[in-house]
Design a protein around this motif. Structure first.
Motif, PDB file in Angstrom:
ATOM      1  N   ALA A 320       7.572 -11.626   9.173  1.00  0.00           N
ATOM      2  CA  ALA A 320       7.937 -10.526   8.294  1.00  0.00           C
ATOM      3  C   ALA A 320       7.941 -10.972   6.832  1.00  0.00           C
ATOM      4  O   ALA A 320       7.411 -10.285   5.956  1.00  0.00           O
ATOM      5  CB  ALA A 320       9.301  -9.976   8.684  1.00  0.00           C
ATOM      6  N   LEU A 321       8.545 -12.110   6.571  1.00  0.00           N
ATOM      7  CA  LEU A 321       8.576 -12.602   5.189  1.00  0.00           C
ATOM      8  C   LEU A 321       7.169 -12.867   4.683  1.00  0.00           C
ATOM      9  O   LEU A 321       6.806 -12.541   3.552  1.00  0.00           O
ATOM     10  CB  LEU A 321       9.418 -13.874   5.092  1.00  0.00           C
ATOM     11  N   PHE A 322       6.341 -13.436   5.582  1.00  0.00           N
ATOM     12  CA  PHE A 322       4.971 -13.730   5.189  1.00  0.00           C
ATOM     13  C   PHE A 322       4.247 -12.429   4.855  1.00  0.00           C
ATOM     14  O   PHE A 322       3.513 -12.313   3.886  1.00  0.00           O
ATOM     15  CB  PHE A 322       4.257 -14.443   6.354  1.00  0.00           C
ATOM     16  N   HIS A 323       4.488 -11.422   5.713  1.00  0.00           N
ATOM     17  CA  HIS A 323       3.817 -10.148   5.480  1.00  0.00           C
ATOM     18  C   HIS A 323       4.294  -9.492   4.197  1.00  0.00           C
ATOM     19  O   HIS A 323       3.534  -8.811   3.515  1.00  0.00           O
ATOM     20  CB  HIS A 323       4.012  -9.213   6.663  1.00  0.00           C
ATOM     21  N   ALA A 324       5.568  -9.725   3.866  1.00  0.00           N
ATOM     22  CA  ALA A 324       6.063  -9.182   2.601  1.00  0.00           C
ATOM     23  C   ALA A 324       5.262  -9.769   1.440  1.00  0.00           C
ATOM     24  O   ALA A 324       4.796  -9.048   0.551  1.00  0.00           O
ATOM     25  CB  ALA A 324       7.548  -9.477   2.434  1.00  0.00           C
ATOM     26  N   VAL A 325       5.109 -11.082   1.473  1.00  0.00           N
ATOM     27  CA  VAL A 325       4.348 -11.739   0.411  1.00  0.00           C
ATOM     28  C   VAL A 325       2.900 -11.246   0.412  1.00  0.00           C
ATOM     29  O   VAL A 325       2.336 -10.896  -0.616  1.00  0.00           O
ATOM     30  CB  VAL A 325       4.383 -13.272   0.600  1.00  0.00           C
ATOM     31  N   SER A 326       2.328 -11.206   1.600  1.00  0.00           N
ATOM     32  CA  SER A 326       0.914 -10.866   1.654  1.00  0.00           C
ATOM     33  C   SER A 326       0.683  -9.410   1.239  1.00  0.00           C
ATOM     34  O   SER A 326      -0.266  -9.111   0.509  1.00  0.00           O
ATOM     35  CB  SER A 326       0.415 -11.208   3.054  1.00  0.00           C
ATOM     36  N   HIS A 327       1.567  -8.513   1.669  1.00  0.00           N
ATOM     37  CA  HIS A 327       1.415  -7.111   1.259  1.00  0.00           C
ATOM     38  C   HIS A 327       1.559  -6.965  -0.240  1.00  0.00           C
ATOM     39  O   HIS A 327       0.810  -6.215  -0.884  1.00  0.00           O
ATOM     40  CB  HIS A 327       2.440  -6.231   1.980  1.00  0.00           C
ATOM     41  N   ALA A 328       2.525  -7.709  -0.802  1.00  0.00           N
ATOM     42  CA  ALA A 328       2.703  -7.639  -2.252  1.00  0.00           C
ATOM     43  C   ALA A 328       1.393  -7.978  -2.944  1.00  0.00           C
ATOM     44  O   ALA A 328       0.939  -7.285  -3.853  1.00  0.00           O
ATOM     45  CB  ALA A 328       3.800  -8.588  -2.687  1.00  0.00           C
ATOM     46  N   LEU A 329       0.767  -9.046  -2.469  1.00  0.00           N
ATOM     47  CA  LEU A 329      -0.465  -9.482  -3.120  1.00  0.00           C
ATOM     48  C   LEU A 329      -1.607  -8.487  -2.919  1.00  0.00           C
ATOM     49  O   LEU A 329      -2.208  -8.012  -3.883  1.00  0.00           O
ATOM     50  CB  LEU A 329      -0.873 -10.859  -2.573  1.00  0.00           C
ATOM     51  N   PHE A 330      -1.913  -8.163  -1.659  1.00  0.00           N
ATOM     52  CA  PHE A 330      -3.130  -7.362  -1.507  1.00  0.00           C
ATOM     53  C   PHE A 330      -2.944  -5.916  -1.923  1.00  0.00           C
ATOM     54  O   PHE A 330      -3.883  -5.262  -2.366  1.00  0.00           O
ATOM     55  CB  PHE A 330      -3.752  -7.505  -0.112  1.00  0.00           C
ATOM     56  N   LYS A 331      -1.696  -5.382  -1.810  1.00  0.00           N
ATOM     57  CA  LYS A 331      -1.522  -4.002  -2.265  1.00  0.00           C
ATOM     58  C   LYS A 331      -1.642  -3.902  -3.770  1.00  0.00           C
ATOM     59  O   LYS A 331      -2.198  -2.939  -4.307  1.00  0.00           O
ATOM     60  CB  LYS A 331      -0.173  -3.481  -1.843  1.00  0.00           C
ATOM     61  N   THR A 332      -1.090  -4.894  -4.466  1.00  0.00           N
ATOM     62  CA  THR A 332      -1.241  -4.875  -5.924  1.00  0.00           C
ATOM     63  C   THR A 332      -2.714  -4.898  -6.277  1.00  0.00           C
ATOM     64  O   THR A 332      -3.189  -4.156  -7.136  1.00  0.00           O
ATOM     65  CB  THR A 332      -0.539  -6.088  -6.539  1.00  0.00           C
ATOM     66  N   LEU A 333      -3.467  -5.771  -5.575  1.00  0.00           N
ATOM     67  CA  LEU A 333      -4.895  -5.860  -5.840  1.00  0.00           C
ATOM     68  C   LEU A 333      -5.575  -4.519  -5.608  1.00  0.00           C
ATOM     69  O   LEU A 333      -6.331  -4.019  -6.447  1.00  0.00           O
ATOM     70  CB  LEU A 333      -5.509  -6.930  -4.935  1.00  0.00           C
ATOM     71  N   LEU A 334      -5.294  -3.901  -4.459  1.00  0.00           N
ATOM     72  CA  LEU A 334      -5.957  -2.644  -4.129  1.00  0.00           C
ATOM     73  C   LEU A 334      -5.622  -1.545  -5.126  1.00  0.00           C
ATOM     74  O   LEU A 334      -6.499  -0.798  -5.567  1.00  0.00           O
ATOM     75  CB  LEU A 334      -5.566  -2.196  -2.713  1.00  0.00           C
ATOM     76  N   PHE A 335      -4.339  -1.461  -5.499  1.00  0.00           N
ATOM     77  CA  PHE A 335      -3.979  -0.419  -6.456  1.00  0.00           C
ATOM     78  C   PHE A 335      -4.597  -0.672  -7.823  1.00  0.00           C
ATOM     79  O   PHE A 335      -4.976   0.255  -8.527  1.00  0.00           O
ATOM     80  CB  PHE A 335      -2.459  -0.297  -6.575  1.00  0.00           C
ATOM     81  N   LEU A 336      -4.705  -1.965  -8.190  1.00  0.00           N
ATOM     82  CA  LEU A 336      -5.330  -2.255  -9.478  1.00  0.00           C
ATOM     83  C   LEU A 336      -6.802  -1.863  -9.453  1.00  0.00           C
ATOM     84  O   LEU A 336      -7.331  -1.327 -10.427  1.00  0.00           O
ATOM     85  CB  LEU A 336      -5.195  -3.738  -9.827  1.00  0.00           C
ATOM     86  N   ILE A 337      -7.454  -2.134  -8.313  1.00  0.00           N
ATOM     87  CA  ILE A 337      -8.859  -1.739  -8.195  1.00  0.00           C
ATOM     88  C   ILE A 337      -8.982  -0.224  -8.331  1.00  0.00           C
ATOM     89  O   ILE A 337      -9.824   0.293  -9.069  1.00  0.00           O
ATOM     90  CB  ILE A 337      -9.445  -2.206  -6.847  1.00  0.00           C
ATOM     91  N   LEU A 338      -8.103   0.465  -7.611  1.00  0.00           N
ATOM     92  CA  LEU A 338      -8.136   1.928  -7.681  1.00  0.00           C
ATOM     93  C   LEU A 338      -7.860   2.399  -9.096  1.00  0.00           C
ATOM     94  O   LEU A 338      -8.479   3.340  -9.592  1.00  0.00           O
ATOM     95  CB  LEU A 338      -7.102   2.501  -6.711  1.00  0.00           C
ATOM     96  N   ALA A 339      -6.920   1.721  -9.768  1.00  0.00           N
ATOM     97  CA  ALA A 339      -6.624   2.092 -11.154  1.00  0.00           C
ATOM     98  C   ALA A 339      -7.870   1.943 -12.003  1.00  0.00           C
ATOM     99  O   ALA A 339      -8.179   2.790 -12.849  1.00  0.00           O
ATOM    100  CB  ALA A 339      -5.491   1.225 -11.694  1.00  0.00           C
TER     101      ALA A 339
END
Lengths: 612, 499, 124
Positions: A320-339
């Motif tokens: 769960a902790l790992f997924h928290a870190v990983s989601h933080a990273l890839f979601k930020t990336l995806l939203f920035l791309i979308l932005a």
């Protein structure tokens, strides 16, 4: 000066200076923000262990858990701030709130007593409201209001739970509560922890407290959504961890039944997480707006994290902790791309986009990277985290929830493919012929975020080390069997480096084949064959109602909606409000005199009954 | 030590001197309230250290000692409320310097000073009939000031206020009659000492009469029908005072009578029920409002309900929260109304939400002041409202009434909704056509006045310790009945042969 | 029933009666002037009540104009305190009534009616 005070001063002064000086130059405010964040990061990395403020009495301290989330916040915050260089139209007001928000988040993570925590929580919450509101507009106003009301509901739960804990354990500090909570009657204890988790679930977008998310994500300024989804939802996760693992002082002490070897409280949390993951991903499939799709995807991924916490085993917590870190990273990336895409094309309606791979190849590459991480493909950070969660579920013996989680992951493939295809592949829209690649600050931030995505994907041991330390600090079961590149669980092990390299090799091989082999002939986009009729070029881009066939089959499932209940409650409240307003405050002075007389009678009866 | 009697005497003299100043020069009139309240605020700050020592000082008037003479009972609880009243009065008096008074202007300023004077007298007096007299001074000035603009709505609002208010005051007088008839004394400390000797049915009757009578001023349900109308029709500085000073004085009187004189926990706990009902009625009614003045009026009712709830919980922690919340609410509502007054200047007098759409884009500083007020009302840091709301909710839970605290929190959800909506309208990207391009007049003076209030909110929010100390002494003083009795008439009781 | 008790009944009874009449008027009558009159009734009732409290059977007014009175006033005069209170209260009542009438005039001027159920411009 104490480093904590220095940190507070940096944030405070940074915010004020950015607001005041921000009017002078378009980019000055962003640079000031970056300087503030850089200074703050430096101080943060060198904080001593404990600090207490005298007036009002607040207690702060740093431990591994705070460190982890703090680095995530500051790191991603700085990267997003760097990307903001491409958005000079944001007002200095926004930057002021941004710095305050990050400052409040950091101090939230550093809080060691109830009052400090709640203070920072509220400060963090309302600055988000201000940032969502941004430049105004009817839809934005509605989304921001919805967010603030939900935030207030969550805060009320948290406050109430804190008050109960403070009253029962006679202490306002974490240490005091942990020491005293075992003396609480177990009913109150469970209720307090449950309330706390429900309150944090609002920020962490867990169902059924998630309804503010799609609107807020869709309407907020686009680079900010990256931060909101990537970082700020993790603060809710931090809160849930705190409530469930730290403050509850190990539920095993409470005499409650166990299912599949898990305490029933955790079992319920795991179910909620699994349902959130599954439900949200289904809804993500039928979205037409890319931002909403990613918003529902975020809700879904956060469900995974809660699922891991609910399982409560060593692998579960680490996953769960790992997924928290990983989601933080890839979601930020995806939203920035979308932005970036929205910045260049002006829309996020996937039916109107398409073919942007020709104009924005860099964005496409990183969208693929983000997607690989989202789907949990080896090479990226998504794989170890998802793998750990699956392992935890299977190891613990959960059957139904595992099915839900796997179904959610399948849905990820579906909606992710739609996302990439509708935006980047297919035919280019006529309006977008002149679209350019995103500006330097944005694509550089893509690179910055992708580095840890790959690094931790190939060498997950570094992250596992931190998670093990966190688990050990709080007396939780920890995964200890790992090296820099391999993770071993009772069910099996994998070597991330080797697996990653194999994947990369096969990918490279495929790429090689694509470029060398095969005979391809370049054809104009509109040179299409329409069974003999070829007068006008017609757009054949498949972008709208992508998964219509699936939606049709799943119609009964789609009818379930928590939002309807909330709408009903809101309507009912409005109705009652109108009755109160028109019925009671009717404007007739004589009626008011009647109320007074009746009130006297009521008082007489009330006191009669009390005294007798 | 400076005599607290000056807090009442000086403004009284200045009030009746206003027409004389007016004879010299018309413009001089508007400075008189400022002088009066500037002096008062200075005096209050000189007296504040005593508030921290938890002693109740008895100020003897005309050299006739209590319980035979009228005295002032200046204790931490009274001084705290006096502080609230003076701060609001000072800010409003400053605002008056650039405000066009309704004619006749000298009577306006006179009534203005009398209003504050009455409120200050209410919170400082130690004699119950004196309390009644100050209540009437306050009320009559309030009725007059509400109707002073002589428009139709103003007269209507003034009449409604008058009907309810004078009926309430008459009931208070009846209650005083009952008490005097049974106990033979008018001194509050003496009554508190002797009340156990009174027929309990009469005590209950007096309590009911006091609750209803003071409840009208304190905006309790169901006696607050006058509130939205009065807040809508009265001139803005008057509304700021009504909310910040008069309501607080009414609340003080209610608390003082129930806690010190009557002291029956069962009756005090009735405030819990009526407080939460008031809160819900206020917040629900505010939900559907489009006129910001009425919205703020209903919000004021809601907040007073919450404070009453805190006082109803009858414990040190909750009264602490209630006292703090009274301070915050007084200052914050005054700020909101003063800023709203300036906003109305820019729209030609309209105060509905649509006319003020987009105000934030054109006037960022004023909107920031308004936002400070709103955020403080919602209880968000780093503003004073955060600490007071936190203390209130936690206090009520610690003192054993978690259900009421939960209900109060639910009522705040409604509050968050309509205030968030209000903020998003003000910061909207669309601009209302009514917002005039040029500034109507020089708004520096209201700006300073509003900034003063906002500065208090932010300062208390960042450094709440002095605030906590004051609130702590005040709440302890209220609950410490024996100490009050002893401080005022201790010597008398001893001379009568043992306490 | 001895005269003392009868006196008490008359005084308290009539003050309550005045109060109730006034209450009836303000609850039932529509005309603004009548409402103000009702208010005056209520105030009169309360004033009468207050003054009656001080009355002691067989004693005289608390005005020190006779030597016996000046010697032992507490045994020969009625309680002077309620009289002072009522004086104040009557004055207050006059002020309120005057203000109420002034506002009523203003209302009639602006609204054209004195019917309270019709004066409802400010509502909700």
């Amino acid at each position: 000066m104490n480093p904590y005070e220095l940190l507070a001063a940096v944030f405070g002064l940074g915010a004020i200076l950015t607001y005041l000086l921000g009017h002078f130059d378009r980019h000055l405010k962003t640079w000031l923000t970056l300087i503030t964040l850089a200074l703050a990061t430096y101080i943060f990395l060198h904080l001593p262990n404990e600090y207490s403020l005298e007036s009002p009495s607040l207690l702060f301290g740093i431990d591994k858990l705070s460190w982890l989330f703090g680095i995530l916040t500051l790191g991603l915050g700085t990267i997003v701030a760097f990307a903001l260089l491409a958005y000079p139209e944001l007002s200095p007001n926004f930057y002021f709130m941004f710095i305050l928000n990050i400052g409040a988040s950091i101090f939230l993570l550093l809080s060691r007593d109830l009052v400090a925590f709640f203070l920072m929580w509220e400060l963090m919450s309302w600055t988000i409201f201000a940032m969502i509101l941004g430049d105004g507009g009817a839809e934005r106003g509605r989304a921001a209001t919805k967010y603030l009301v939900w935030s207030a509901i969550g805060a009320a739960f948290i406050l109430f739970a804190f008050a109960i804990l403070a009253k029962s354990t006679n202490s306002f500090e974490w240490s005091g509560i942990v020491a005293g909570i075992s003396q609480m009657p177990s009913g109150w204890r469970v209720a307090a922890i449950a309330l706390l988790i429900a309150g944090f679930a609002v920020k962490a977008a867990i169902m059924p407290m998630h309804t503010w998310v799609p609107d807020a994500y869709a309407e907020s300024p686009h680079p900010f959504t990256a931060f909101l989804s990537g970082v700020l939802s993790k603060l809710g996760i931090y809160g849930i961890f705190l409530a469930f693992f730290v403050l509850s002082a190990r539920f095993e002490l409470v005499n409650m039944p166990k299912i599949f070897g898990t305490h029933i409280f955790g079992y319920i949390l795991a179910w909620i997480g699994a349902l959130t993951a599954f439900g949200a991903s289904l809804i993500a499939i039928k979205q037409e707006h890319a931002k909403r799709l990613l918003a529902w995807s975020s809700i879904s991924q956060l469900g995974y994290i809660l699922f891991g916490f609910g399982i409560g085993s060593a692998i579960g917590i680490a996953g769960a902790l790992f997924h928290a870190v990983s989601h933080a990273l890839f979601k930020t990336l995806l939203f920035l791309i979308l932005a970036g895409v929205i910045k260049r094309t002006g829309t996020d309606r996937m039916a109107e986009l398409g073919g942007l791979i020709k104009k924005m190849p860099l964005s496409f590459i990183f969208a693929v990277v983000g997607g690989l991480a989202l789907a949990g493909i080896p090479m990226t950070i998504g794989f170890p985290s998802k793998w750990l969660i699956y392992e935890a579920a299977i190891h613990q013996g959960f059957i139904f929830t595992t099915v839900l989680i796997f179904a959610a992951s399948t849905a990820v493939f579906l909606y992710y493919y739609r996302f990439v295809f509708s935006i980047f592949l297919g035919e280019l829209h006529a309006n977008h012929q002149d679209v350019k690649e995103v500006p330097f600050p944005i694509w550089f931030s893509y690179i910055l975020i992708s580095i840890p995505i790959f690094w931790l994907g190939l060498f997950p041991g570094k992250a596992m080390q931190i998670f093990a330390e966190i688990a050990e600090q709080f007396d939780l079961p920890a995964v200890t069997n790992f090296t820099a590149t391999t993770i071993t669980t009772p069910l099996g092990s994998f070597n991330a480096l080797i697996v990653g390299l194999v994947f990369f090799a096969s990918f490279a091989f495929g790429l090689l084949l694509y470029f060398i082999g095969g005979r391809t002939r370049k054809v104009h986009q509109y040179d299409t064959f329409l069974a003999g009729e070829a007068d006008e070029p017609v757009k054949l881009h498949y972008g709208q109602r992508f998964f219509y066939f699936l939606e049709r089959e799943l119609k009964p499932l789609y009818r379930i909606s928590v939002e309807k209940i909330y709408q009903f409650v809101a309507e009912f409240t409005r109705f009652v409000a109108d009755q109160v307003r028109k019925g009671f405050f009717c404007g007739n002075a004589q009626a008011y005199l009647y109320y007074m007389t009746i009130f006297i009678v009521i008082l007489v009866f009330a006191i009669w009954r009390i005294k007798l | 030590m400076v005599s607290p009697i000056l807090l009442i005497a000086v403004p009284l003299i200045l009030a009746f001197s206003v027409p004389l100043w007016g004879l010299i020069h018309k413009k001089l009139e508007k400075f008189v309230p400022l002088i009066a309240f500037g002096f008062n605020t200075y005096l209050i700050f000189r007296l504040l250290p005593f508030a921290l020592t938890e002693r109740t000082i008895s100020v003897v008037i005309a050299n006739i000692k209590p319980p035979f003479g009228i005295n002032l009972a200046v204790g931490p609880f009274g001084l705290f409320f006096a502080l609230i009243i003076q701060l609001v009065a000072l800010a409003t008096a400053f605002y008056l310097l650039s405000y066009d008074p309704p004619e006749p202007s000298d009577k306006f300023y006179m009534l203005f000073i009398l209003l504050v004077l009455g409120s200050t007298g209410m919170v400082l007096t130690g004699d119950i009939f004196n309390l009644f007299v100050f209540l009437e001074i306050t009320s009559i000035s309030a009725y007059a000031l509400t109707a002073i603009t002589k428009t139709g709505p103003a007269a209507e609002a003034g009449f409604k206020y008058l009907l309810l208010g004078s009926l309430g005051s008459t009931l208070v007088l009846l209650g005083i009659a009952l008490i005097y008839g049974s106990l033979g004394t008018l001194n509050m400390a003496h009554i508190a000492h002797r009340i156990s000797g009174m027929d309990s049915r009469l005590v209950v009757a007096a309590a009911i009469l006091f609750i209803v009578g003071f409840g009208v001023e304190a905006e309790m349900l169901p006696l607050n029908g006058w509130v939205p109308d009065a807040y809508q029709a009265a001139p803005i500085p008057v509304v700021a005072l009504l909310s910040g000073a008069v309501a607080k004085a009414g609340l003080y009187a209610l608390a003082r009578v129930l806690y010190t004189l009557i002291g029956m926990p069962n009756i005090i706990m009735l405030l819990l029920t009526f407080g939460i009902l008031t809160m819900f009625a206020g917040e629900l009614a505010a939900l559907r409002q489009n006129d910001i003045r009425r919205l703020l009026a209903y919000s004021s009712i809601g907040q007073m309900g919450m404070i009453m709830l805190a006082f109803g919980a009858f414990g040190v922690n909750s009264v602490f929260g209630g006292v703090l919340q009274a301070f915050t609410h007084g200052i914050t509502k005054a700020l909101l109304f003063l800023v709203l007054g300036v906003m109305a200047l820019h729209t030609g007098g309209a105060t509905d939400m649509e006319s003020l759409r987009g105000f934030g884009r054109k006037f960022p500083y004023w909107s920031m002041l308004f936002a400070v007020g709103v955020l403080s009302t919602l209880g968000l840091p780093p503003f004073a409202g955060f600490w007071s709301k936190l203390a209130l909710i936690i206090g009520v839970i610690i003192d054993g009434h978690p259900t009421y605290a939960a209900l109060a929190l639910i009522a705040t959800f409604i509050e968050v909704f309509y205030f968030a909506r209000l903020l998003s309208v003000i910061y909207s990207s669309k601009l209302s056509p009514k917002l005039v391009e040029r500034s109507i007049r020089n708004t520096t003076i209201p700006l300073l006045s509003a900034t003063f209030l906002a500065a208090i909110i932010i300062a208390v929010g960042l450094y709440p310790n002095v605030f906590f100390d004051l609130g702590d002494s005040a709440s302890r003083a209220l609950l410490n009945r024996a100490h009050y009795i002893f401080s005022i008439i201790g010597h008398y009781l001893q001379s009568m042969g043992g306490v | 029933m001895n005269p003392e008790a009868l006196g008490k009944v008359i005084f308290y009874g009539s003050s309550i009666a005045l109060f109730l009449i006034g209450l009836y008027i303000i609850l039932v009558k529509r005309n603004l002037i009548k409402l103000i009159l009702g208010l005056t009734f209520i105030e009169s009732g309360v004033n009468l009540f207050l003054v009656s409290i001080g009355y002691v059977w067989g004693r005289t007014a608390p005005i020190l104009n006779k030597p016996e009175l000046m010697e032992t006033p507490s045994k020969l005069a009625v309680d002077p305190v309620p009289q002072a209170l009522v004086l104040t209260a009557i004055v207050i009542g006059v002020a309120v009534t005057a203000m109420a009438l002034a506002i009523a005039m203003l209302i009639y001027d602006k609204y054209g009616t004195l019917n309270i159920s019709k004066i409802k411009e400010l509502k909700w």
